[in-house]
Design an enzyme around this catalytic site. Sequence first.
Site, PDB file in Angstrom:
ATOM      1  N   SER A  12      -6.925  14.791   7.912  1.00 11.82           N
ATOM      2  CA  SER A  12      -7.032  15.317   6.549  1.00 11.82           C
ATOM      3  C   SER A  12      -5.762  14.942   5.817  1.00 11.82           C
ATOM      4  O   SER A  12      -4.703  14.839   6.422  1.00 11.82           O
ATOM      5  CB  SER A  12      -7.178  16.837   6.582  1.00 11.82           C
ATOM      6  OG  SER A  12      -6.915  17.381   5.302  1.00 11.82           O
TER       7      SER A  12
ATOM      8  N   ASN B 181      -4.861  16.825   3.198  1.00  9.07           N
ATOM      9  CA  ASN B 181      -4.594  18.044   2.449  1.00  9.07           C
ATOM     10  C   ASN B 181      -3.330  18.720   2.998  1.00  9.07           C
ATOM     11  O   ASN B 181      -3.304  19.183   4.140  1.00  9.07           O
ATOM     12  CB  ASN B 181      -5.834  18.950   2.584  1.00  9.07           C
ATOM     13  CG  ASN B 181      -5.685  20.242   1.816  1.00  9.07           C
ATOM     14  OD1 ASN B 181      -4.632  20.861   1.826  1.00  9.07           O
ATOM     15  ND2 ASN B 181      -6.754  20.637   1.161  1.00  9.07           N
TER      16      ASN B 181
ATOM     17  N   GLY C 203      -1.900  21.494   2.272  1.00 14.70           N
ATOM     18  CA  GLY C 203      -2.066  22.926   2.561  1.00 14.70           C
ATOM     19  C   GLY C 203      -2.647  23.141   3.945  1.00 14.70           C
ATOM     20  O   GLY C 203      -2.192  24.006   4.704  1.00 14.70           O
ATOM     21  N   LYS C 204      -3.682  22.345   4.274  1.00 20.07           N
ATOM     22  CA  LYS C 204      -4.305  22.468   5.599  1.00 20.07           C
ATOM     23  C   LYS C 204      -3.303  22.104   6.690  1.00 20.07           C
ATOM     24  O   LYS C 204      -3.255  22.741   7.733  1.00 20.07           O
ATOM     25  CB  LYS C 204      -5.508  21.533   5.713  1.00 20.07           C
ATOM     26  CG  LYS C 204      -6.758  22.062   5.071  1.00 20.07           C
ATOM     27  CD  LYS C 204      -7.904  21.129   5.360  1.00 20.07           C
ATOM     28  CE  LYS C 204      -9.054  21.390   4.429  1.00 20.07           C
ATOM     29  NZ  LYS C 204     -10.094  20.383   4.535  1.00 20.07           N
TER      30      LYS C 204
ATOM     31  N   ASP D 161     -14.366  20.458   8.633  1.00 23.94           N
ATOM     32  CA  ASP D 161     -15.257  20.304   7.489  1.00 23.94           C
ATOM     33  C   ASP D 161     -15.695  21.706   7.110  1.00 23.94           C
ATOM     34  O   ASP D 161     -15.921  22.544   7.989  1.00 23.94           O
ATOM     35  CB  ASP D 161     -16.457  19.414   7.828  1.00 23.94           C
ATOM     36  CG  ASP D 161     -17.076  18.835   6.557  1.00 23.94           C
ATOM     37  OD1 ASP D 161     -16.314  18.476   5.639  1.00 23.94           O
ATOM     38  OD2 ASP D 161     -18.313  18.751   6.468  1.00 23.94           O
TER      39      ASP D 161
ATOM     40  N   PHE E  71      -8.336  27.890  -4.320  1.00 21.87           N
ATOM     41  CA  PHE E  71      -8.921  26.695  -4.914  1.00 21.87           C
ATOM     42  C   PHE E  71     -10.441  26.823  -4.804  1.00 21.87           C
ATOM     43  O   PHE E  71     -10.972  27.809  -4.280  1.00 21.87           O
ATOM     44  CB  PHE E  71      -8.418  25.433  -4.184  1.00 21.87           C
ATOM     45  CG  PHE E  71      -8.954  25.290  -2.779  1.00 21.87           C
ATOM     46  CD1 PHE E  71      -8.398  26.014  -1.737  1.00 21.87           C
ATOM     47  CD2 PHE E  71     -10.032  24.446  -2.496  1.00 21.87           C
ATOM     48  CE1 PHE E  71      -8.905  25.908  -0.441  1.00 21.87           C
ATOM     49  CE2 PHE E  71     -10.536  24.328  -1.199  1.00 21.87           C
ATOM     50  CZ  PHE E  71      -9.961  25.062  -0.170  1.00 21.87           C
ATOM     51  N   GLY E  72     -11.129  25.816  -5.290  1.00 19.12           N
ATOM     52  CA  GLY E  72     -12.582  25.745  -5.120  1.00 19.12           C
ATOM     53  C   GLY E  72     -13.297  26.982  -5.650  1.00 19.12           C
ATOM     54  O   GLY E  72     -13.083  27.414  -6.787  1.00 19.12           O
ATOM     55  N   TYR E  73     -14.106  27.573  -4.813  1.00 20.72           N
ATOM     56  CA  TYR E  73     -14.954  28.694  -5.220  1.00 20.72           C
ATOM     57  C   TYR E  73     -14.244  30.049  -5.115  1.00 20.72           C
ATOM     58  O   TYR E  73     -14.869  31.084  -5.339  1.00 20.72           O
ATOM     59  CB  TYR E  73     -16.226  28.719  -4.354  1.00 20.72           C
ATOM     60  CG  TYR E  73     -17.064  27.460  -4.479  1.00 20.72           C
ATOM     61  CD1 TYR E  73     -18.005  27.328  -5.505  1.00 20.72           C
ATOM     62  CD2 TYR E  73     -16.926  26.402  -3.586  1.00 20.72           C
ATOM     63  CE1 TYR E  73     -18.775  26.180  -5.629  1.00 20.72           C
ATOM     64  CE2 TYR E  73     -17.690  25.245  -3.698  1.00 20.72           C
ATOM     65  CZ  TYR E  73     -18.612  25.137  -4.720  1.00 20.72           C
ATOM     66  OH  TYR E  73     -19.372  24.011  -4.845  1.00 20.72           O
ATOM     67  N   ASP E  74     -12.958  30.045  -4.769  1.00 13.90           N
ATOM     68  CA  ASP E  74     -12.255  31.305  -4.474  1.00 13.90           C
ATOM     69  C   ASP E  74     -12.354  32.377  -5.561  1.00 13.90           C
ATOM     70  O   ASP E  74     -12.516  33.560  -5.234  1.00 13.90           O
ATOM     71  CB  ASP E  74     -10.778  31.038  -4.150  1.00 13.90           C
ATOM     72  CG  ASP E  74     -10.596  30.487  -2.738  1.00 13.90           C
ATOM     73  OD1 ASP E  74     -11.570  30.523  -1.963  1.00 13.90           O
ATOM     74  OD2 ASP E  74      -9.495  30.021  -2.421  1.00 13.90           O
TER      75      ASP E  74
HETATM   76  P1  IMP Z   1     -13.240  20.536   2.729  1.00 15.89           P
HETATM   77  O1  IMP Z   1     -14.079  20.527   3.947  1.00 15.89           O
HETATM   78  O2  IMP Z   1     -11.946  21.257   2.929  1.00 15.89           O
HETATM   79  O3  IMP Z   1     -13.118  19.193   2.092  1.00 15.89           O
HETATM   80  O4  IMP Z   1     -13.958  21.472   1.674  1.00 15.89           O
HETATM   81  C1  IMP Z   1     -15.166  21.117   1.076  1.00 15.89           C
HETATM   82  C2  IMP Z   1     -15.392  21.977  -0.139  1.00 15.89           C
HETATM   83  O5  IMP Z   1     -15.787  23.286   0.276  1.00 15.89           O
HETATM   84  C3  IMP Z   1     -14.170  22.187  -1.018  1.00 15.89           C
HETATM   85  O6  IMP Z   1     -14.020  21.129  -1.927  1.00 15.89           O
HETATM   86  C4  IMP Z   1     -14.523  23.487  -1.703  1.00 15.89           C
HETATM   87  O7  IMP Z   1     -15.428  23.255  -2.740  1.00 15.89           O
HETATM   88  C5  IMP Z   1     -15.247  24.250  -0.610  1.00 15.89           C
HETATM   89  N1  IMP Z   1     -14.299  25.072   0.167  1.00 15.89           N
HETATM   90  C6  IMP Z   1     -13.993  24.957   1.492  1.00 15.89           C
HETATM   91  N2  IMP Z   1     -13.087  25.883   1.849  1.00 15.89           N
HETATM   92  C7  IMP Z   1     -12.808  26.588   0.750  1.00 15.89           C
HETATM   93  C8  IMP Z   1     -11.908  27.677   0.487  1.00 15.89           C
HETATM   94  O8  IMP Z   1     -11.174  28.183   1.352  1.00 15.89           O
HETATM   95  N3  IMP Z   1     -11.903  28.118  -0.795  1.00 15.89           N
HETATM   96  C9  IMP Z   1     -12.679  27.594  -1.770  1.00 15.89           C
HETATM   97  N4  IMP Z   1     -13.517  26.579  -1.579  1.00 15.89           N
HETATM   98  C10 IMP Z   1     -13.588  26.081  -0.328  1.00 15.89           C
END
Ligand code: IMP
Length: 215
Positions: free
Chosen positions: A24, A26, A28-29, A85, A171-174
């Site tokens: 990854s 990322n 943060g990860k 994932d 981030f994302g849907y949080d």
């Molecule tokens: P990835 O597997 O980390 O690439 O995440 C795929 C997608 O899932 C992200 O782009 C977000 O839309 C959503 N997602 C995964 N984990 C989180 C989280 O902890 N908070 C918010 N959205 C998340």
Amino acid sequence: MNEVRQDDGAHASGAALKKVVLASNNAGKLREFAALLDAAGIELIAQSTLNVPEAEEPHPTFVENALAKARHAAKLTGLPALADDSGLCVRALRGAPGVYSARYAQLAGGEKSDAANNARLVAALQGETDRRGYYYCVLALVRHADDPEPLIAEGRWQGEILAAPRGEHGFGYDPYFFLPSLNASAAELAPAVKNASSHRAIALRHLLARLPEEA
Ligand code: IMP
């Protein structure tokens, strides 16, 4: 010939896991995973520092995508590799956005952004009374690219989908992901609290519990 110990549960298909590449980019990860793996004596290296490009995520299941990413990094580096994932699964939407969480709005002709994804989610759940959903994370750890027995661990973080956003973190849907047990959205949690309770933390704890098998 390699000596294979059969009496102590140690794994036969690879060397001990001392150094692992994280599939990854990322940051943060990397921070989150590195801190927890360090306690298990494992050094985690970002794939970008080894010039590994992002892998494709073409599969319809989380576990297939995690495995594809881990294999890709292991193949290009010769090191054991860890990939994750994740996504948001909503019961009333039969598991959507699911594996397509990052591209949820884009798949409906919108842009690839958190704001557009959240707007589509809110619209899809308009008038819906069953707001239950969970974040899901699967981790795949391969000892080498052809490892026939990857270590797989999963984590689910149960919540409810809000109609209006709350909180500024994450981030994302949080901002739309509400944790009844904490009476807060994921975006209202301090990052350290989210990182300790999230789907990724749960999956990683399950993975760590299995690492002694590898010693
Ligand atoms: P990835 O597997 O980390 O690439 O995440 C795929 C997608 O899932 C992200 O782009 C977000 O839309 C959503 N997602 C995964 N984990 C989180 C989280 O902890 N908070 C918010 N959205 C998340």
